[in-house]
Design an enzyme around this catalytic site. Structure first.
Site, PDB file in Angstrom:
ATOM      1  N   CYS A   1       0.888  -1.175   0.000  1.00 28.12           N
ATOM      2  CA  CYS A   1       0.000   0.000   0.000  1.00 28.12           C
ATOM      3  C   CYS A   1       0.916   1.212   0.000  1.00 28.12           C
ATOM      4  O   CYS A   1       2.137   1.059  -0.162  1.00 28.12           O
ATOM      5  CB  CYS A   1      -1.008  -0.028   1.154  1.00 28.12           C
TER       6      CYS A   1
ATOM      7  N   HIS B   1      14.485 -13.889  12.010  1.00 25.49           N
ATOM      8  CA  HIS B   1      14.122 -13.788  13.433  1.00 25.49           C
ATOM      9  C   HIS B   1      12.632 -13.946  13.697  1.00 25.49           C
ATOM     10  O   HIS B   1      12.254 -14.374  14.782  1.00 25.49           O
ATOM     11  CB  HIS B   1      14.559 -12.424  13.993  1.00 25.49           C
TER      12      HIS B   1
HETATM   13  C1  RB5 Z   1      -4.087   5.352   0.620  1.00 24.19           C
HETATM   14  O1  RB5 Z   1      -4.103   6.688   0.272  1.00 24.19           O
HETATM   15  C2  RB5 Z   1      -3.123   5.113   1.789  1.00 24.19           C
HETATM   16  O2  RB5 Z   1      -3.692   5.525   2.973  1.00 24.19           O
HETATM   17  C3  RB5 Z   1      -2.740   3.656   1.850  1.00 24.19           C
HETATM   18  O3  RB5 Z   1      -2.158   3.276   0.651  1.00 24.19           O
HETATM   19  C4  RB5 Z   1      -1.760   3.235   2.913  1.00 24.19           C
HETATM   20  O4  RB5 Z   1      -0.611   4.017   2.902  1.00 24.19           O
HETATM   21  C5  RB5 Z   1      -2.291   3.009   4.250  1.00 24.19           C
HETATM   22  O5  RB5 Z   1      -1.600   2.611   5.188  1.00 24.19           O
END
Ligand code: RB5
Length: 144
Positions: free
Chosen positions: A65, A98
């Protein structure tokens, strides 16, 4: 190995590089979505990948993400999952050595392709050390 891969919209582009790396390094991967950059909620995809790994359908998982934080927090809610946010290749080595981590979480916005590929290389080249680390990993339990 069989690898489940997922992301949110922020990770869609780098996920392509992850999948290409996995395939060219002899792994079988399944992209569990999303497939476009339309905004989605990272817990939905992190949970999907984490459950598939916890159920034994895949050996390990890769999640991306923006920061890698959201997917790691979400995946770690699934029993049996040890998801590690790897900010650099050394974290990837240590998370396997670990922590016997079974999902690598990567940042699509704060890592580049080269760092991600090095992290994947280290992750798959490294085994769990066991010993004192096994005792510690066995203590990671939900408590309330
Ligand atoms: C999305 O904008 C963002 O919040 C997501 O990709 C991530 O970084 C969340 O932890």
């Amino acid at each position: 190995m069989k690898i489940a891969v997922g992301s949110d919209h922020a990770g869609v582009e780098l996920k392509k590089a992850v999948i290409a790396w996995l395939e060219s390094n002899g792994h079988e991967s399944n992209d569990m979505g999303p497939y476009t950059e339309e905004s989605v909620d990272y817990p939905d995809y992190a949970r999907k990948v984490a459950i598939a790994v916890a159920d034994g359908l895949y050996d390990q998982g890769v999640l991306l993400c923006g920061t890698g934080i959201g997917v790691s927090i979400s995946a770690n809610k699934v029993k049996g999952i040890r998801a590690a946010l790897c900010c650099n290749p050394e974290f990837a080595t240590l998370a396997r050595q670990h922590n016997n981590a079974n999902i690598i979480c990567l940042s699509a916005r704060f890592s580049d392709k080269e760092a991600i590929e090095k992290s994947l290389y280290n992750w798959f080249a490294t085994d769990f050390e066991g010993g004192r680390h096994e005792r510690r990993v066995n203590k990671i339990e939900p408590c309330c």
